[in-house]
Design an enzyme around this catalytic site. Sequence first.
Site, PDB file in Angstrom:
ATOM      1  N   LYS A 129       0.826  -1.203   0.000  1.00  0.00           N
ATOM      2  CA  LYS A 129       0.000   0.000   0.000  1.00  0.00           C
ATOM      3  C   LYS A 129       0.867   1.262   0.000  1.00  0.00           C
ATOM      4  O   LYS A 129       2.032   1.232   0.408  1.00  0.00           O
ATOM      5  CB  LYS A 129      -0.905  -0.004   1.241  1.00  0.00           C
ATOM      6  CG  LYS A 129      -1.990  -1.056   1.231  1.00  0.00           C
ATOM      7  CD  LYS A 129      -2.832  -1.000   2.494  1.00  0.00           C
ATOM      8  CE  LYS A 129      -3.902  -2.076   2.508  1.00  0.00           C
ATOM      9  NZ  LYS A 129      -4.934  -1.884   1.479  1.00  0.00           N
ATOM     10  N   ARG A 176     -10.966 -11.051   1.819  1.00  0.00           N
ATOM     11  CA  ARG A 176     -11.948 -12.017   1.318  1.00  0.00           C
ATOM     12  C   ARG A 176     -11.413 -13.450   1.447  1.00  0.00           C
ATOM     13  O   ARG A 176     -12.190 -14.395   1.518  1.00  0.00           O
ATOM     14  CB  ARG A 176     -12.329 -11.657  -0.127  1.00  0.00           C
ATOM     15  CG  ARG A 176     -11.227 -11.776  -1.126  1.00  0.00           C
ATOM     16  CD  ARG A 176     -11.528 -10.989  -2.397  1.00  0.00           C
ATOM     17  NE  ARG A 176     -11.456  -9.547  -2.181  1.00  0.00           N
ATOM     18  CZ  ARG A 176     -11.635  -8.638  -3.127  1.00  0.00           C
ATOM     19  NH1 ARG A 176     -11.930  -9.013  -4.355  1.00  0.00           N
ATOM     20  NH2 ARG A 176     -11.549  -7.352  -2.857  1.00  0.00           N
TER      21      ARG A 176
END
Length: 450
Positions: free
Chosen positions: A234, A308
């Site tokens: 990130k 997820r």
Amino acid sequence: MRKWRTLISIQFNKQNKKNINLITIKQTESNSLQFFDNLNMYELSLNYTENISEVYERIGSIKLNKKDVVQFDLNYVRNKNNDSLIFIIETIYKNYWNLYTKKTNQKNSDINIIFVSDDIDNYIDTIIQINNLVKVVYESKNLADTDSYDDGTPIGFINKTKNLLDLKDKNVTVSILNNDDIVKNNLNLIAAVGANSKNESHLLELKYNNDSNNDYISLIGKGITFDAGGYALKSSESIRTMRLDKCGAAIVVGVFKYLVYTKAKINLVCVIPLSENILGKNSILPSQVIKSYSGKTVQIDNPDAEGRLVLADSMSYAQDKYKCKEIITIATLTGSITITLGKYMTGLFTNNYKLANNFKEIVDKTGDEVWLLPIHRENRKLVQGAELGDITNSPIKSRHGSSSQAAAFLQEFVLPNTDFIHLDIAGTAVIDNRSSGVMVRGLISYLLKK
């Protein structure tokens, strides 16, 4: 490691000591609450145009004087119903609750709140119940806020959770899988996400049995205690708040605690995967294929779509161990949900629109606003379009509709005849580098109506 204390305790016996802050509350004909605090008066209108969350937003402008003991005179509150009392108690927590901090100059003392009124005996039980509801919201906020370096690691989160819960309740069972257990049980997606971390992954299971005639409802809360993005590292801007990628897990703990406290007639199993997604020699590689707990193989096309993955194995695990009639996932899952809904509404996805509409009607009334979004057949086709595995965690053929694609990925792990609700809280769970406590009230209200 630091612990937060109870911080706010309540009682109902009037005190006449000198060092007490005395606040009188008056309810006006126009349905406002006026807080008289020494020379200051704050007015809180309980009226709203579209949603009750408008009232919660106004509470932030009320700045009450701080003392260790604060006495609230409720004699002039005409309607001591839930609506007025919940905003009075919310105002108290907004002003006196100590948010998680490591500041050395911040006083961290308990606050004693006293409610007085000529008819207070009629409202003691209601006040206690509302206090416990608001308290679990704020405890959830503090739990999510913990430092990923020490008390907010996977095992740190578990220790905090055990301190919050009443583990002596005969209907409550707590189970913990460490990393060896996770590997042994073929929870391979969870194991892969945390493989590079010095703080090993854990799977926390909270079970509450209080309805012998019904199947389970399962809450799955994303507990990524820090998300660096792995090989999809990130940016310095987006990585800053990634200790809060465990907000979903903290919400589930708050909901579980309150339902146990109220002895809700429900069978509930909460599965909370706790992992770090860190860059290193054992990090997940792009195009790597991992066999999930369900048996489906997952092609990794984005190492930063790790939430997820841990949710998927947790969903399969819950449905394998228990007969689940409904499964609800809560996760800071996709940044793109903010493009659709801003930071004002939680994204709601489902395989049962009738259930979802009922869910929306209930939770909107608590101020936790949600908006129903689709899982389109094209989303499912894209997820099923992996070249190497059964499904991909992030379809590279389309960067659009990624929140729906994430929901479509999760739906791959829902068994037939099981209702599925997914809540994407990436836009609503964090405000100014703090947990907002969103969806704790909403989920409690929904589950209490089951």
